[in-house]
Enzyme design. Structure first.
Site, PDB file in Angstrom:
ATOM      1  CB  CYS A 111      -0.889  -0.050   1.240  1.00 25.19           C
ATOM      2  SG  CYS A 111      -1.223   1.522   1.991  1.00 25.19           S
ATOM      3  CD  GLU A 112       0.197   5.253  -4.179  1.00 30.18           C
ATOM      4  OE1 GLU A 112       1.025   4.826  -4.992  1.00 30.18           O
ATOM      5  OE2 GLU A 112      -0.643   6.127  -4.460  1.00 30.18           O
ATOM      6  CG  HIS A 113      -2.412   5.651   0.752  1.00 32.47           C
ATOM      7  ND1 HIS A 113      -3.533   4.984   0.331  1.00 32.47           N
ATOM      8  CD2 HIS A 113      -2.152   6.597  -0.173  1.00 32.47           C
ATOM      9  CE1 HIS A 113      -3.947   5.516  -0.805  1.00 32.47           C
ATOM     10  NE2 HIS A 113      -3.124   6.489  -1.133  1.00 32.47           N
ATOM     11  CG  HIS A 114      -0.911   3.211   5.798  1.00 34.16           C
ATOM     12  ND1 HIS A 114      -2.054   3.140   5.024  1.00 34.16           N
ATOM     13  CD2 HIS A 114      -1.187   4.098   6.783  1.00 34.16           C
ATOM     14  CE1 HIS A 114      -2.974   3.933   5.521  1.00 34.16           C
ATOM     15  NE2 HIS A 114      -2.488   4.534   6.589  1.00 34.16           N
ATOM     16  CD  GLN A 152      -7.625  -4.544  -3.949  1.00 28.56           C
ATOM     17  OE1 GLN A 152      -7.301  -4.514  -2.758  1.00 28.56           O
ATOM     18  NE2 GLN A 152      -8.669  -5.234  -4.381  1.00 28.56           N
ATOM     19  CG  HIS A 180      -5.544  -3.063   1.446  1.00 28.95           C
ATOM     20  ND1 HIS A 180      -5.121  -2.006   0.689  1.00 28.95           N
ATOM     21  CD2 HIS A 180      -6.252  -3.856   0.608  1.00 28.95           C
ATOM     22  CE1 HIS A 180      -5.551  -2.147  -0.556  1.00 28.95           C
ATOM     23  NE2 HIS A 180      -6.240  -3.262  -0.624  1.00 28.95           N
ATOM     24  CB  CYS A 182      -2.595   0.001   6.029  1.00 21.72           C
ATOM     25  SG  CYS A 182      -3.555  -0.066   4.525  1.00 21.72           S
TER      26      CYS A 182
HETATM   27 ZN   LIG Z   1      -2.787   1.729   3.430  1.00 22.81          ZN
END
Ligand SMILES: [Zn+2]
Length: 223
Positions: A111-114, A152, A180, A182
């Site tokens: 996941c590119e956010h976390h 995703q 995910h 996260c």
């Molecule tokens: Zn994430």
């Protein structure tokens, strides 16, 4: 009014995908993999230092280098176009004109956010308009686009677009069902929930074809 950082947190926590392309800079590959590993190693040393870790400890000593190599050579190797699998196709000699489904392709992404793992399965289908592709090529395409910091929705679209180009047809579909970490292991900590995304191109927009594809995914393959 929220400030820029709060806005970016908001995007991250809501897992909103803003673009079908990974946000790479133009100079992304100006330096070599080896130079990247060297830089990331130093950056990770700094992060661990800041956290108060003793990097002279035998167990931790090699961690910055291991993480740097893993980022560049493994889990984010799909950022580099030189690692893209050759999607060679063949003449459809046997004139098979029905849908072909490659299902349960294991997805390991991040996941590119976390920067936490996304783990799941991709199911890919196409209807040949004259060209066919090797079955394992579909797995390789899924793997290649998975090995990036991802969302995703984007991953699902990239797999479909890649196969559409390789096969010269719009009639390609992909469904991904993934967990995910996260979401499962932090934040809301919901271990049960998973995320389903789908992209239906060409003939797969027809409800009948869509249902057929989804029925094949549900089949319990015994061997
Ligand atoms: Zn994430």
């Amino acid at each position: 009014m929220i400030n820029k950082e709060e806005f970016q947190d908001e995007i991250g926590d809501n897992h909103v995908s803003l673009s079908a392309k990974n946000p790479l800079r133009d100079d992304a590959f100006d330096i070599s993999d080896e130079e990247k590993i060297e830089k990331i190693k130093k950056d990770f040393e700094s992060i661990l230092q800041t956290l108060g870790m003793d990097l002279t400890d035998d167990s931790l000593k090699g961690t910055p280098n291991r993480v740097a190599k893993m980022f560049v050579k493994e889990i984010f190797a799909g950022l580099n176009p030189k690692n893209k699998p050759k999607a060679s196709t063949f003449e459809n000699n046997y004139k098979y004109g029905e849908m072909l489904v490659e299902k349960n392709i294991i997805v390991y992404s991040t996941c590119e956010h976390h920067l936490l793992p996304i783990i799941g399965r991709a199911h890919v289908a196409y209807i040949s308009n004259g060209r066919v592709i090797g079955l394992s090529k579909m797995n390789r395409i899924v793997q290649y686009y998975s090995k990036r910091p991802q969302v995703q929705e984007r991953l699902t679209m990239q797999i479909v677009q890649e196969l559409q180009i390789a096969l010269g047809t719009d009639d390609v579909a992909c469904v991904i069902d993934a967990k995910h970490l996260c979401v499962n292991s932090r934040g809301i900590s919901d271990i049960e929930s998973s995320t389903v995304t789908s992209e239906f191109g060409g003939k797969f927009k027809d409800p009948q074809a869509r249902l057929e594809f989804l029925d094949y995914i549900k089949m319990d393959t015994k061997f």
